[in-house]
Structure formats: C-alpha cells, structure tokens
Enzyme design. Structure first.
Site, PDB file in Angstrom:
ATOM      1  N   LYS A  74       0.847  -1.194   0.000  1.00 57.25           N
ATOM      2  CA  LYS A  74       0.000   0.000   0.000  1.00 57.25           C
ATOM      3  C   LYS A  74       0.877   1.237   0.000  1.00 57.25           C
ATOM      4  O   LYS A  74       1.913   1.283   0.695  1.00 57.25           O
ATOM      5  CB  LYS A  74      -0.914  -0.028   1.230  1.00 57.25           C
ATOM      6  CG  LYS A  74      -1.983   1.069   1.237  1.00 57.25           C
ATOM      7  CD  LYS A  74      -2.922   0.894   2.430  1.00 57.25           C
ATOM      8  CE  LYS A  74      -4.008   1.952   2.478  1.00 57.25           C
ATOM      9  NZ  LYS A  74      -4.947   1.753   3.606  1.00 57.25           N
ATOM     10  N   SER A 149      -9.912   1.741   2.510  1.00 54.93           N
ATOM     11  CA  SER A 149      -9.031   2.536   1.671  1.00 54.93           C
ATOM     12  C   SER A 149      -7.960   1.717   0.947  1.00 54.93           C
ATOM     13  O   SER A 149      -7.316   2.203   0.026  1.00 54.93           O
ATOM     14  CB  SER A 149      -8.335   3.593   2.537  1.00 54.93           C
ATOM     15  OG  SER A 149      -7.472   2.971   3.496  1.00 54.93           O
ATOM     16  N   SER A 173     -10.260  -0.731   6.679  1.00 51.62           N
ATOM     17  CA  SER A 173      -9.642  -0.503   5.370  1.00 51.62           C
ATOM     18  C   SER A 173      -8.898  -1.689   4.784  1.00 51.62           C
ATOM     19  O   SER A 173      -8.452  -1.626   3.643  1.00 51.62           O
ATOM     20  CB  SER A 173      -8.690   0.697   5.446  1.00 51.62           C
ATOM     21  OG  SER A 173      -9.410   1.897   5.554  1.00 51.62           O
TER      22      SER A 173
END
Length: 473
Positions: A74, A149, A173
């Site tokens: 990420k 997210s 997330s």
C-alpha cells in the site's frame, strides 16, 4: 499456486524467482490499465531482487519463507528512495529516507515488492475513489468499487497481480475491500504488527495487515511481519504467534457468537446476512457451539469513530505545511504559503475530516464531542470483553453490501461512511478481526464474512476462518 507453494518451489530450486516475478508482471501489464491497482510498479527492482533470491538458492542458502513471492505494498508504507504518495498531491516528489519495518521483514524473508498500490488519500475512504491518481476498479466487475481505503492492495491480489499484499486498517480498510474483492484480509491486534514507517492517519486505530487469496497465505504473511519492534513504542513486546500450525485444529468445542447489532443492522444486504447465517451453520456442523450475542454499544461505533479518527487525523496531518514534505505553493508570507499548499495538496475528503477533527478538539466542544466519543470507545471495549467471557470468537458481516457502482456514493459522505459500520467497532477496541470470502450475491459479486477475536486471539481467529474457508469451497 498459493504463496506458500510458490515459496516452497523457489526454495527447493523447482522454480526460479525471476520466472515467478515475470509471470506476475506480465499479468499486471495485461490488466493494470483497466484495474489501476498500482500507483507505481517497481519492475526493475523486483527483477533484481528475484535474481538475488535465485543466487541465494544456487549457493545453498535459504532465502526465507516468502522466497520469490511477489508482494504489493500500500502506498502509505515508506520505502527508502521510492516515491510514497499516500495517493495525495501534497506528497508529490517525496522519497522516504527510511523503510517501514514490515517491508524490511518481507524483504528479509525473500519476498519481492512489486510496487505501491492505490488507496483513498491518506487512507480516508471506503471505495478508493478519493485518490489523486484516479479510482481503482474491482477486478470482478470493472464498473464497481474495490472498497477502501486499501482497495489497490485488495484488487492486486484479486486480479492475481501478486499473491500477497499489505494494507492498513483504521476503520475497516483491509477487511472491507477484502470482502468486496473476494480475498482474505486481516486486521491484527493493535500493536501486533509494527507501525514504524506507516504514514499515520489515526495513530490509536491504524494497524498494518495482510491480504491473500487463502487463509494459510494470510497466516504466512502475518507470521513474517508480526512481532515486537523497538522502533514502535506501541509494539507488543512478544514474538509473532504461530498461526499455520493451528489452522487444521478445527473448531470442535469452540463457542462462536453471532453479533446481533452488526448482523441485523439497517442496510445489511439480505444475501450478506444469509451468508453469515450459512457460515454459522457450517461452524456448527464442524463442531462449534454457535449462539447469538449482543454487543450493545457496537451500534454507536460509527459515530464515535468519526469523531476520534478525524481528531487524530487533524493532528497527524498538520505536518504537511509546505516546508518539510512534498508540495509547496509559494505565497507572500509563511501563513499564506501554508494555506495555499494545503488547499492545493489535500482532496475534499481529507479536508472534510481535518475540519471535523479540528472542530471536535476545539475549546468549548472537546468534552461534548471528542470526550464523549472516547467514553463510547470504553463502553465498546467493555461490551466486547463481556462477550469474550462467553465466546471464543464472534461472527458478523464484513461489509453491509457487496461492491457498489463507481460514483454511487461519492456525493453522499454519510452513505459512504456506513460501509464501515461492521468493521469500525474492532478498531476502537484494538482487537483482531479478518474477512473471509463466503459465496457471492445474485450478480456474482463476492461476499465476506467477518471473524472477530479478543486481543491476541489470532490463533483461534485463524482456526475459525480456516473452517469457514473450507465450508465455502
């Protein structure tokens, strides 16, 4: 092949790490234009790392448990000398001078980082549509969101661009996009995995965790990245638990509670509720005792979270001032430069949360809003503790619905926030939870079932998750 199988093949010399990486990069090249899982693909560095793994095998050395396995990161995990953007314009051009502990542990175990994945800006969102670089699309249906997210990481695993990925989970997330993309996603106990090198959103809630195609692969990655880190003051001072060793112990004799407030909440898609019921029946058939349980304060989790998280974000994001990091928009004086930089650098959702958090912390409102939210947080912790006095693990939906259409909720922030109603209570409590794929809705979109456990209860949680996975096959 699973990540575990790939690593075993590379370590034995049956497969070359370079071939494994090249195959995944070819798959990525073929579909990345449609999916947009990555902000940056580090192909040259990945191939060089693969060659180093192959050289170690040729020497007779063991490269580690992730030998040759591509891993997606990420884009809020710092990697030294590699752009780290948090999908925000305000970090334009920034290259960290250090590497996150979890990334160092992946590399030390022979894992091959292949790139930085897209996310909602500074991890603020539930659909990966709040990115300065455009939205990520769900590999199962390109007109649908992947969740957020950590949508880029979830999509990367779902599209088979990488067998493993790392994300961060502040209010769901990891788990929510895992559910929407049909992969396994794990939020460990707060402090189980080092946060050193994770760009902070809400420091008392953030936790790094794995994405994988199988429960066993998720266990492998969590074993690699977990454990104490002296660079993180909130790190739990004990080694990572052995998880793969317990996966086949089954659930016979365990007591599982199905959470009323999360399963029967308004807005839960009927097919999602049905999947939880079917998972509960499968656990019962496997020998567990399954009953309904009430966690009364869980229904207030969403309200508390959207005061606590923005309050912490308003503090953490104050550092982006045009002086120390990334973007700078000049002005006639420092105050103007700072205001112009933040206005140009932050997107609408980040600005919304900074303003909400600043308001909640302001004089005259602190006790009425932030203080009350922290009291609710304490009630949630106590209610979960009472539930765990009776049950070994809990069950609920991961997300209220399956993947929704791109743009469907971008103009209605409250509707978007409700996507995390089932995952937020666990973050407030600091407990572990994970999402396991369990069937699909009438449109063929994946459904995720959430397994929750008490603090440091990952071994039992993974046993339950493995039983659900087996029942879904």
């Amino acid at each position: 092949m699973t990540a575990l199988e790939l690593a075993a093949a590379v370590r034995s010399g049956e497969r070359r790490a370079r071939d494994v990486v090249e195959e995944h990069l070819a798959r990525l090249d073929a579909r990345e234009g449609d999916v947009h899982a990555f902000n940056l693909v580090t192909a040259d560095a990945a191939l060089a790392a693969a060659d180093a793994v192959d050289a170690a095998v040729a020497r007779g050395d063991d490269p580690g448990g992730l030998a040759g396995v591509p891993v997606a990161l990420k884009d809020n995990l710092c990697t030294r000398g590699v752009p780290t953007t948090c999908s925000s314009k305000i970090l334009e051009g920034w290259r960290p001078p250090y590497t996150a502990t979890v990334v160092e542990r992946v590399v030390a175990a022979g894992g091959i980082p292949v790139g930085k994945t897209n996310l909602d800006e500074f991890a603020m969102g539930s659909s990966t549509e709040n990115s300065a670089f455009g939205p990520t699309r769900n590999p199962h249906a390109l007109d649908r969101v992947p969740g957020g997210s950590s949508g880029g990481s979830a999509a990367a695993v779902a599209a088979e661009f990488a067998p493993l990925a790392l994300g961060s989970d502040t209010g769901g997330s990891i788990r929510q996009p895992a559910a929407l993309c049909g992969v396994v996603g794990v939020k460990p106990t707060y402090g189980r995995v080092s946060r050193y090198g994770l760009v902070a959103f809400a420091s008392s809630l953030d936790q790094i965790g794995p994405f994988a195609a199988t429960v066993e692969d998720a266990a492998l990655l969590l074993e690699v990245v977990g454990g104490h880190d002296r660079l993180d003051s909130t790190s739990i001072p004990e080694p990572a638990p052995s998880l793969r060793a317990v996966l086949e112990q089954g659930v016979d004799g365990l007591r599982i509670g199905v959470i009323d407030e999360l399963t029967d909440a308004e807005g839960i898609q009927p097919e999602v509720a049905s999947a939880v019921e079917q998972a509960a029946l499968a656990l019962e058939k496997a020998g567990a005792t399954v009953e309904r349980v009430s966690v009364p304060s869980a229904e207030y989790g969403l309200s508390a979270y959207y005061l606590i998280a923005p309050a912490e974000a308003s503090s953490n994001l104050a550092r982006y001032d045009g002086v120390r990091y990334g973007l700078r928009v000049d002005g006639p004086d420092t105050a103007t430069m700072n205001a112009r930089t933040r206005d140009a650098g932050f997107g609408p959702e980040v600005k919304r949360r900074i303003m909400l958090g600043t308001y909640a912390l302001s004089a005259g409102y602190y006790d009425a809003y932030y203080g009350q939210a922290q009291r609710i947080r304490t009630l949630i912790i106590r209610d979960f503790d009472r539930a765990y006095d009776t049950f070994d693990a809990l069950l609920s939906p991961t997300a209220p619905t399956t993947a929704f259409e791109l743009g469907a909720k971008t103009t209605d922030p409250l509707s978007m926030y409700l996507s995390d109603v089932c995952t937020i209570p666990t973050n407030l409590a600091g407990h572990p939870a994970m999402s396991v794929p369990f069937g699909a809705d009438g449109s063929g979109l994946p459904i995720g079932v959430q397994v929750l456990a008490p603090a440091l209860g990952e071994p039992v949680m993974f046993r339950v998750a493995r039983a659900i996975e087996a029942a879904a096959q």
